[in-house]
Design a protein around this motif. Structure first.
Motif, PDB file in Angstrom:
ATOM      1  N   TRP A  17       0.818  -1.219   0.000  1.00 47.47           N
ATOM      2  CA  TRP A  17       0.000   0.000   0.000  1.00 47.47           C
ATOM      3  C   TRP A  17       0.854   1.273   0.000  1.00 47.47           C
ATOM      4  CZ3 TRP A  17      -1.483  -3.590   4.109  1.00 47.47           C
ATOM      5  CH2 TRP A  17      -2.590  -4.381   3.761  1.00 47.47           C
ATOM      6  N   VAL A  57      -9.491 -16.896   7.408  1.00 43.47           N
ATOM      7  CA  VAL A  57      -9.019 -16.420   6.099  1.00 43.47           C
ATOM      8  C   VAL A  57      -8.933 -17.576   5.111  1.00 43.47           C
ATOM      9  CG1 VAL A  57      -7.041 -15.447   4.864  1.00 43.47           C
ATOM     10  CG2 VAL A  57      -7.796 -14.418   7.012  1.00 43.47           C
ATOM     11  N   CYS A  94     -10.934 -18.221   1.609  1.00 43.70           N
ATOM     12  CA  CYS A  94     -10.265 -18.499   0.333  1.00 43.70           C
ATOM     13  C   CYS A  94     -10.793 -19.788  -0.293  1.00 43.70           C
ATOM     14  CB  CYS A  94      -8.756 -18.602   0.549  1.00 43.70           C
ATOM     15  SG  CYS A  94      -7.937 -17.039   0.913  1.00 43.70           S
ATOM     16  N   VAL A 116     -12.260  -7.065  -4.605  1.00 44.97           N
ATOM     17  CA  VAL A 116     -12.148  -6.656  -3.205  1.00 44.97           C
ATOM     18  C   VAL A 116     -11.109  -7.470  -2.445  1.00 44.97           C
ATOM     19  CG1 VAL A 116     -13.410  -6.373  -1.042  1.00 44.97           C
ATOM     20  CG2 VAL A 116     -14.560  -5.952  -3.219  1.00 44.97           C
ATOM     21  N   LEU A 117     -10.953  -8.728  -2.798  1.00 44.31           N
ATOM     22  CA  LEU A 117     -10.191  -9.654  -1.963  1.00 44.31           C
ATOM     23  C   LEU A 117      -8.676  -9.443  -1.932  1.00 44.31           C
ATOM     24  CD1 LEU A 117     -12.098 -13.009  -2.466  1.00 44.31           C
ATOM     25  CD2 LEU A 117     -12.002 -11.580  -0.429  1.00 44.31           C
ATOM     26  N   SER A 149      -6.609  -6.860  -1.509  1.00 46.19           N
ATOM     27  CA  SER A 149      -6.172  -6.056  -0.367  1.00 46.19           C
ATOM     28  C   SER A 149      -6.501  -6.743   0.952  1.00 46.19           C
ATOM     29  CB  SER A 149      -6.824  -4.673  -0.404  1.00 46.19           C
ATOM     30  OG  SER A 149      -6.263  -3.882  -1.422  1.00 46.19           O
ATOM     31  N   PHE A 150      -7.623  -7.456   0.981  1.00 49.61           N
ATOM     32  CA  PHE A 150      -7.986  -8.193   2.193  1.00 49.61           C
ATOM     33  C   PHE A 150      -6.969  -9.286   2.479  1.00 49.61           C
ATOM     34  CE2 PHE A 150     -10.020 -12.002   3.955  1.00 49.61           C
ATOM     35  CZ  PHE A 150     -10.424 -11.512   5.183  1.00 49.61           C
ATOM     36  N   ILE A 151      -6.565 -10.018   1.445  1.00 52.20           N
ATOM     37  CA  ILE A 151      -5.577 -11.082   1.625  1.00 52.20           C
ATOM     38  C   ILE A 151      -4.243 -10.484   2.061  1.00 52.20           C
ATOM     39  CG2 ILE A 151      -4.264 -12.895   0.472  1.00 52.20           C
ATOM     40  CD1 ILE A 151      -7.172 -13.599   0.987  1.00 52.20           C
ATOM     41  N   ASN A 152      -3.879  -9.334   1.509  1.00 50.47           N
ATOM     42  CA  ASN A 152      -2.623  -8.703   1.904  1.00 50.47           C
ATOM     43  C   ASN A 152      -2.643  -8.320   3.382  1.00 50.47           C
ATOM     44  OD1 ASN A 152      -0.036  -7.728   0.606  1.00 50.47           O
ATOM     45  ND2 ASN A 152      -0.657  -5.885   1.708  1.00 50.47           N
ATOM     46  N   ALA A 153      -3.789  -7.799   3.836  1.00 51.98           N
ATOM     47  CA  ALA A 153      -3.925  -7.480   5.257  1.00 51.98           C
ATOM     48  C   ALA A 153      -3.838  -8.749   6.105  1.00 51.98           C
ATOM     49  CB  ALA A 153      -5.244  -6.760   5.502  1.00 51.98           C
ATOM     50  N   ALA A 154      -4.427  -9.840   5.615  1.00 54.16           N
ATOM     51  CA  ALA A 154      -4.377 -11.106   6.346  1.00 54.16           C
ATOM     52  C   ALA A 154      -2.949 -11.635   6.429  1.00 54.16           C
ATOM     53  CB  ALA A 154      -5.276 -12.133   5.667  1.00 54.16           C
TER      54      ALA A 154
END
Length: 521
Positions: A147, A189, A193, A324-325, A327-332
């Motif tokens: 990011w 998570v 997936c 959407v996913l 960035s979510f996976i990166n946060a995870a």
């Protein structure tokens, strides 16, 4: 009991109240009675057994294996190496349930095989996690740069290193609590997936395309390095090597066993959870991955790094036009890698503690703080995290990459150490006529299952650097792959030569003394 009372209990080895901690560590008898607190709760041990070792090897590294071997090779390789891991961990669970100790794996190797093997096993385990700590800290910085590319990775390395030192300073129950919630988050998570992969392959993505088993029919077994059947076999072998590295760390539950209350009850329970973890999260995970993305996908071929852009799951979501996913996976991934870095300090410090308890490391690493934590071992381990700052410059990052790769093989050697210790334990059980029914937790097919796993893991370790010999000889790949094995053998024979150690006689090997004398249960 108050913290002060606990501390006095931990260090009181003789009736006198006037002795200092340093004087209490002057004899072997007193060292044996300095023990770690058993403050893990059952739910901590249970969750760590299920999800504690799940990391980027599955969510990122599986893409490399899929690209090289195809979905069929990937699935079979994970089943095969998962079966070997099951033998390793069930063997460890049997030893730990019958004769629990807080010396990590080196204690079992010293007790049942040879002090020289215990020395090598302990330092092998320490170096593996001390250096992987710096790699994980670097990965955390790269993940956040997904990011904020304008910020130097060194900022995040420093922040996370301080946080990890802070967490590992206090009672182990706080570490267990944090890792419990991190493990739960990892499970959620992965479940998300897997569910999305299932939806995609059934045609529920924005593209509306039903994939089914298309990629299995077209390219289940791809060629790697050379053409023909040899190339397909090398693709399968590449998947085996990667799956081993994805599974590496699963043996960490054996270190947790040393701080587990009521080990004869809780260790068998936790060991049985391993089958669920291997079957559901690893094997099912790569099976679903092979359904939703082709091994020939161009995005998969060019993926590199430690952030979400390298994850095959994210690539599959992008191909399916799910926006959407990623960035979510990166946060995870921050949870995945942050948890791994936190665990690195815990495991390496306990390895140092176990070595010091066996007289194979400085006694200073035995000193506990008022929370029952070997804080000198934790601080020394954390210092290795400073190597991560090498990645702040490109040239140093290249050197550090070779350094990290050189010790990766130590992970597989840990499995081999556990099996060698188990083989010695089994011989001692048999030589001393201990009825099998007195062993509270037993794995089926022993000792033949252990012999089989020992042989296969030895083969994997020896041929781990196969790609250095295919085509033009790659001396850098050869050195970084095999220097870890050379160092391991040097530690064994060097210690044996210097200290004139002898192999443990099964008839006189100590079986469950630590359990009865130290724990009194």
């Amino acid at each position: 009991m108050s913290d002060k009372g606990k501390e006095e209990q931990l260090f009181s080895t003789v009736p006198s109240d006037s002795q200092s901690r340093s004087s209490q560590l002057d004899s072997d008898e007193k060292i044996e009675n300095v023990v770690l607190n058993k403050d893990f709760k059952y739910r901590h041990v249970n969750m760590l057994a299920i999800a504690g070792a799940i990391g980027t090897g599955l969510i990122i590294g599986s893409g490399t294996a899929l690209k090289r071997g195809g979905p069929g090779s990937l699935f079979i390789a994970y089943v095969f190496t998962g079966f070997l891991l099951l033998i390793v961990l069930m063997s460890l669970g049997e030893m730990a349930a019958y004769s629990p100790m807080d010396k990590a794996f080196s204690g079992y190797a010293t007790r049942y095989v040879d002090p020289a093997l215990g020395f090598a096993a302990g330092w092998n385990y320490f170096f593996k996690y001390a250096i992987v700590l710096s790699a994980n800290l670097s990965a955390l910085g790269i993940i956040i740069q997904y990011w904020r590319k304008d910020l130097n990775v060194g900022i995040f390395i420093a922040v996370f290193l301080v946080a990890i030192i802070f967490i590992n300073w206090f009672n182990v129950k706080y570490y267990g609590e944090l890792e419990f919630w991190c493990a739960l988050a990892k499970l959620l998570v992965l479940a998300l997936c897997f569910l999305v992969c299932l939806v995609i392959t059934c045609g529920g993505s924005p593209t509306g395309k039903t994939i089914g088993f298309q990629y299995w029919r077209e390219e289940a077994f791809t060629e790697y390095l050379v053409k023909g059947s040899t190339g397909r076999f090398l693709g399968f072998w590449a998947c085996c090597i990667q799956s081993c590295f994805a599974f590496v760390g699963s043996e960490a539950i054996g270190v947790v066993f040393g701080e587990t209350p009521n080990p004869k009850k809780n260790i068998p329970r936790a060991s049985l959870q391993i089958l669920f973890r291997i079957g559901f999260f690893y094997v099912l995970g790569v099976f679903l991955l092979g359904l939703v993305i082709s091994p020939k996908n161009k995005l998969l071929a060019t993926a590199s790094g430690s952030n979400a852009s390298a994850s095959p799951y994210v690539i599959a979501f992008e191909v399916a036009h799910i926006k959407v996913l990623p960035s979510f996976i990166n946060a995870a991934l921050i949870i995945f890698v942050g948890s791994a870095a936190n665990t690195d300090v815990y495991l390496a410090s306990r390895a140092l503690y176990g070595l010091a308890k066996d007289g194979q490391a400085p006694k200073i690493f035995l000193t506990l703080n008022r929370h029952g934590i070997p804080y000198n071992a934790c601080l020394f381990t954390s210092m290795w995290g400073l190597l991560a700052f090498m990645n702040c410059s490109e040239s140093s990052a290249t050197v550090f990459g070779y350094f990290s790769s050189a010790v990766t093989v130590f992970g597989i050697l840990n499995w081999l150490n556990i099996l060698l210790a188990y083989n010695g334990y089994f011989r001692a059980i048999k030589a001393q006529n201990v009825p099998r029914e007195e062993v509270v937790f037993r794995m089926w097919g022993q000792p033949y299952m252990s012999y089989f796993a020992t042989f296969m893991i030895s083969v994997i370790t020896f041929f781990n650097g196969y790609n250095a010999f295919i085509g033009k000889f790659d001396y850098k790949q050869f050195i970084t792959t095999y220097v870890g094995i050379v160092a391991y053998l040097v530690m064994i024979f060097g210690y044996k030569f210097w200290h004139k150690t002898k192999r443990v006689d099964p008839k006189t090997a100590v079986l469950d003394r630590s359990y009865k004398e130290l724990y009194g249960e």
